[in-house]
Every structure is written in C-alpha cells, then in structure tokens.
Design an enzyme around this catalytic site. Sequence first.
Site, PDB file in Angstrom:
ATOM      1  N   ASP A   1      -2.104  -0.970  12.990  1.00  0.00           N
ATOM      2  CA  ASP A   1      -2.551   0.411  12.393  1.00  0.00           C
ATOM      3  C   ASP A   1      -3.884   0.852  12.871  1.00  0.00           C
ATOM      4  O   ASP A   1      -4.309   2.097  12.894  1.00  0.00           O
ATOM      5  CB  ASP A   1      -2.818   0.064  10.778  1.00  0.00           C
ATOM      6  CG  ASP A   1      -4.030  -1.065  10.710  1.00  0.00           C
ATOM      7  OD1 ASP A   1      -3.846  -2.094  11.263  1.00  0.00           O
ATOM      8  OD2 ASP A   1      -4.641  -0.870   9.860  1.00  0.00           O
TER       9      ASP A   1
ATOM     10  N   ASP B   1      -7.539 -13.928   0.923  1.00  0.00           N
ATOM     11  CA  ASP B   1      -8.581 -13.363   1.805  1.00  0.00           C
ATOM     12  C   ASP B   1      -9.003 -12.604   0.925  1.00  0.00           C
ATOM     13  O   ASP B   1      -8.803 -11.845  -0.121  1.00  0.00           O
ATOM     14  CB  ASP B   1      -7.830 -12.570   2.893  1.00  0.00           C
ATOM     15  CG  ASP B   1      -7.010 -11.252   2.410  1.00  0.00           C
ATOM     16  OD1 ASP B   1      -6.011 -11.664   1.625  1.00  0.00           O
ATOM     17  OD2 ASP B   1      -7.011  -9.982   3.022  1.00  0.00           O
ATOM     18  N   GLU B   2     -10.695 -11.925   1.353  1.00  0.00           N
ATOM     19  CA  GLU B   2     -11.395 -10.793   0.802  1.00  0.00           C
ATOM     20  C   GLU B   2     -11.322 -10.994  -0.781  1.00  0.00           C
ATOM     21  O   GLU B   2     -10.992  -9.957  -1.635  1.00  0.00           O
ATOM     22  CB  GLU B   2     -10.681  -9.203   1.124  1.00  0.00           C
ATOM     23  CG  GLU B   2     -10.830  -9.295   2.597  1.00  0.00           C
ATOM     24  CD  GLU B   2     -10.253  -7.787   3.175  1.00  0.00           C
ATOM     25  OE1 GLU B   2     -10.804  -7.269   4.100  1.00  0.00           O
ATOM     26  OE2 GLU B   2      -9.319  -7.296   2.753  1.00  0.00           O
TER      27      GLU B   2
ATOM     28  N   TRP C   1      -0.725  -2.845   8.728  1.00  0.00           N
ATOM     29  CA  TRP C   1      -1.125  -2.241   7.359  1.00  0.00           C
ATOM     30  C   TRP C   1      -0.835  -0.784   7.297  1.00  0.00           C
ATOM     31  O   TRP C   1      -0.862  -0.109   8.129  1.00  0.00           O
ATOM     32  CB  TRP C   1      -2.693  -2.596   7.090  1.00  0.00           C
ATOM     33  CG  TRP C   1      -2.793  -4.201   7.440  1.00  0.00           C
ATOM     34  CD1 TRP C   1      -3.495  -4.595   8.510  1.00  0.00           C
ATOM     35  CD2 TRP C   1      -2.611  -5.278   6.555  1.00  0.00           C
ATOM     36  NE1 TRP C   1      -3.181  -6.132   8.332  1.00  0.00           N
ATOM     37  CE2 TRP C   1      -2.935  -6.569   7.275  1.00  0.00           C
ATOM     38  CE3 TRP C   1      -2.162  -5.368   5.436  1.00  0.00           C
ATOM     39  CZ2 TRP C   1      -2.669  -7.768   6.737  1.00  0.00           C
ATOM     40  CZ3 TRP C   1      -1.849  -6.320   4.658  1.00  0.00           C
ATOM     41  CH2 TRP C   1      -2.176  -7.566   5.388  1.00  0.00           C
TER      42      TRP C   1
ATOM     43  N   ARG D   1       0.962  -1.180   0.005  1.00  0.00           N
ATOM     44  CA  ARG D   1      -0.052  -0.008   0.016  1.00  0.00           C
ATOM     45  C   ARG D   1       0.695   1.207  -0.023  1.00  0.00           C
ATOM     46  O   ARG D   1       0.715   2.347  -0.719  1.00  0.00           O
ATOM     47  CB  ARG D   1      -0.936  -0.035   1.129  1.00  0.00           C
ATOM     48  CG  ARG D   1      -2.307  -0.677   0.998  1.00  0.00           C
ATOM     49  CD  ARG D   1      -2.208  -2.137   0.602  1.00  0.00           C
ATOM     50  NE  ARG D   1      -3.592  -2.726   0.485  1.00  0.00           N
ATOM     51  CZ  ARG D   1      -4.044  -3.378   1.535  1.00  0.00           C
ATOM     52  NH1 ARG D   1      -3.224  -3.610   2.844  1.00  0.00           N
ATOM     53  NH2 ARG D   1      -5.264  -3.948   1.440  1.00  0.00           N
TER      54      ARG D   1
END
EC number: 3.2.1.52
Length: 545
Positions: free
Chosen positions: A409, A315-316, A459, A149
């Site tokens: 986070d 995931d997701e 994260w 990210r």
Amino acid sequence: MDLVPAPLDAHRYGDGKSIALGPGTALTAGPGAEQAERWLRAELSAATGFRLAPGECGAADAVRLAVHPLVTEELGPEGYQIMVSPNGVDVFGGGPAGVFWGAQTLRQLLGPDAYRRAPLAGRSWQLPICQLQDAPRFAWRGLLLDVARHFLPKHEVLRYLDLMAAHKLNVLQLHLTDDQGWRMEIRRHPRLTEVGGWRERSMVGFRAGGRRDDRPHGGRYTQDDLREIVAYAAERQITVVPEIDIPGHTQAAIAAYPGLGNTDVVDTAALRPWTDWGVNPHVLNAEESTLRFFEEVLEEVLEVFPSTFVHLGGDECPKDEWRASPAAQARIRELGVAGEEGLQSWFVRHFDRWLAERGRRLIGWDEILEGGLPPGAAVSSWRGYAGGVTAARAGHDVVMCPEQQVYLDHRQADGEDEPIPVGFVRTVADVYRFEPVPPQLRDDPAAAARVIGAQANMWTEMADSARDVDYRLFPRLAAFAEVAWSRLPADPAERDLAGFERRLTAHLARLDALGVEYRPPTGPHPWQRWPGVVGRPLEGPPPAV
C-alpha cells in the site's frame, strides 16, 4: 522466454524452433495431475477455442501432465520439469502442486493471449522447443488482502487468487476483522456482521486532510462464500489463512457486542465501527466471558478454514484502557502476570493452547513477542526484521513481511501524482532487492531455516476499490513473487535487476490481457491519480536492514 518468476534452469533448443497447438491437441493427465489438468483445460480452451480433450498421448502436439517420482526426489513436491519437443509437451511435477506450477509456466510460454477469456481471430499457438526445471525457494509465498478496511466482493477475491496463482504465490492471508469492519458471518454471534459489518462513513486519505466521504461502507462473506473461496484457492494450490484480530483492532466487534469492551472506563454501548484509520484505543477486556466468545468465533472459523495456521493479529494493542480499568487491574493481579504487557501475552497464550489442542497453529504479528512468545506460535515480522530474527533464533517459524520493504500500500514514487501517498517510497526495484533472510541469520543455518517464507501485505485504508488495489499491487507483486520463488543471490546488489525489468516488460502484456490496472512504469494514468488527498508520507528513506 521472459518468464516471471524466473525458473531455476531454462534452455531453448532446435535453433529457435517451436511446436504448434491446434484444434486436435490432446491434454492428458496421470494420477495426481487431475487438478492441474482441469485448470489448464479451462484456461487454455477459453483462450484458444480448442477442446483440448483427452486423447492420444503420443501425438506430436499432445500435452501430458504427470507426477514423477524423480522430480519429487530432486525438486520436491512443488518442483516441476517441462520438456517441449517435436514429440509433444511433458509437464512432470514432484506432486500435484508441482504439476500445477508447471502448467502455469506452460501458459506463460504460449504468450499473453493465453490469458484472455475468449479467442482472438488470427492467433496461432506456438511453444518453443525447450526444457525447464524449477522449484521454489520458500514454502510460504504470501499475500495479505485487507478486506476489513475496504470490503472486496467475493468475485474480486477469486480474481486475486487467479493472479496469485499466475505468480506462483501460495498463501492468501485474509484480514477479515478490524476496527472498521467485521467481514465473516458468525452464526452464534450474528451482530458481528449486522452491526460490525458496516460503518457510517470513511476517512478519505489521512486525518490531517480532514476529509470524509459521508457514504456508508460495508459488506460480509457468508460462511459458504468463504468455503467457496477456500475451495477455489485449493484448486490453485493456495492456502487461505484467516486473520481474526485480537485483543486490539476490535472496535467493530465491541460495537456489535459492547460487553466485550472495557465497560468500566468506556461507554462501549455508544461505539460504532470506526470511521478513522490508525491505531484505535479501544481493546477487548480480559474476562473469561470474552475468551469464551472468541472461542465460539474461532470454532466457526476452523469449520470453514482447514489451514494449519490461524492468524490472530496481536498487534497495535494500546494498554491505556487496561491501565485505567479496575477490572483489568484486578485481572492482572488474579492471573499473576507482569502488568499490561503480561496480560496481552496471557491472552495470546490462551489461544495458542486452544488452537494447538485442535491441531492448529497460531501465527501473529511480531508484537506477540512482547511478554513472551507462546511455545508453538509463528511470527509475522512486520516492524522490520528484528522480531523475526529474535523469533527465529528462539526456534520459532517466521514469515518475513517488513513494512519498510513489502507493504504494497506504500507509495511507488515521490511526487504529487501518486494517489494518496502512504509510507515509504517502494519502487519495483526496491521490492526486487528485498531479501527475506537478513544478514543477522546467515551465519546461523538453523535459525535461517526458520524463515519459512515471505509475504507482501496490501492494506486498504487508502484503496477503496479493486482498481486501487490493482494499482498498488502491480507490477510490484511480480517482483515480490520472484523474490519468494526464485533462487536469487542473497546479496541484493548481485541481482540482475536489468534482466528482471526486461522480463517484466513482457510480463506487463500478460497483465494487460488479464485486465489488471497496474501502475504504468512512466507513472499513473490520469484516472489513477487522486489530487489533493492527503496521505501519510514518512520523512526520509526506510531504515536500513
């Protein structure tokens, strides 16, 4: 002695007396202790200005490192004993790792200035007359760093490895790919970093705030960069576990190679690395060509990372594109799997077999339980404890990292001063109360033993620099490290929080010497705030275990 994490057993002797290290102090090592010797000489020579050359091991201030079979037998390969006496210092480890963790504790005993990169005038170096015995509770004491990210330059990753070692953490999960960026050079597929390695801009805070920075963001690690990171970690007894996310969290890869996506329902050629945060609808297709593509990716991953485990996300993964895609529906019928959930399970099972054939093991987020868990896979339990409990009872290894407890986070306090508030409030005290083995497993020793460790996850959607990462990690990571290493009471209510907080006060001086920009106990410094940026606060406290 204010050690963090707390050792199994520690005693001071000699009515508070100590021995002094000086310019003539020798540092010697027996077989198996060479790595620890190299590390300790480099760190302490920088801080003290002393040579710490090999010399007469019988000198009164000599520091002696060795692997000792009795320590191996009593405490295991990561265990150690330290004896500081008028005859010098002995650090005995059960193996190379144990000697190294003992050397880390020895550095703590010398005081916060032992963490500096150059000597300060007028300092003396004293070690208390003492005896310590120590060994970790868990074999997996992990930290996830999300470099997908927001990219962290290589030197910052190396710095976090040093900080992990100082806290006796031994697994770095490196989150290398996601919708917003692909960070690892893949020689056979260079567009993964050329196209997928940067995005046009980034969301600032959460989408409800409607803010963008309109600044391109990117970065990549060459394979030699990653080999250097792996080698640097290994010198510090840390294993680097790569994470390559599939079949969801893959928009950056699809942007680089549109044929990986569901082209019959999405114009994948128009996709770019995602500039938002959250769960992305674009996922990989299930064609044989996509499997071959990621097999080629993983072949290069295995060349760089020698770790037994390889994390493949899992995931997701929204199923909307597969439901709408005639090609995906035909694939479901061809494979004879149970719908879209079965298709994801088939995808994960394929790579579980592929890795097993090469002597590796798949680990994935707890969604890989859906549709059936591959026989050799391990689970990172992030959606609470339930997935980990199910996996452990079924005989699978589990790393506990529940979002409600150890997502660092997440915000550290209520109120407007917390920069970009995310998720649940998790204070130092909350993290210290985290118990990796939940009550549901305590009456089942075989299942409880399947909890091989714990991991804190960092994260970086809301942390765009190492300064921000420092703020969110520390000092909570010190509390997590004690949970993962020390033999704390299983009932969090029985833990000596006041004692930990007292030791943490002394530990903050070590973090100061290391230049860590942690969150002060009284709240953020003015420059650590980010007024007006909307986060993703959740209503109410986290759910109970």
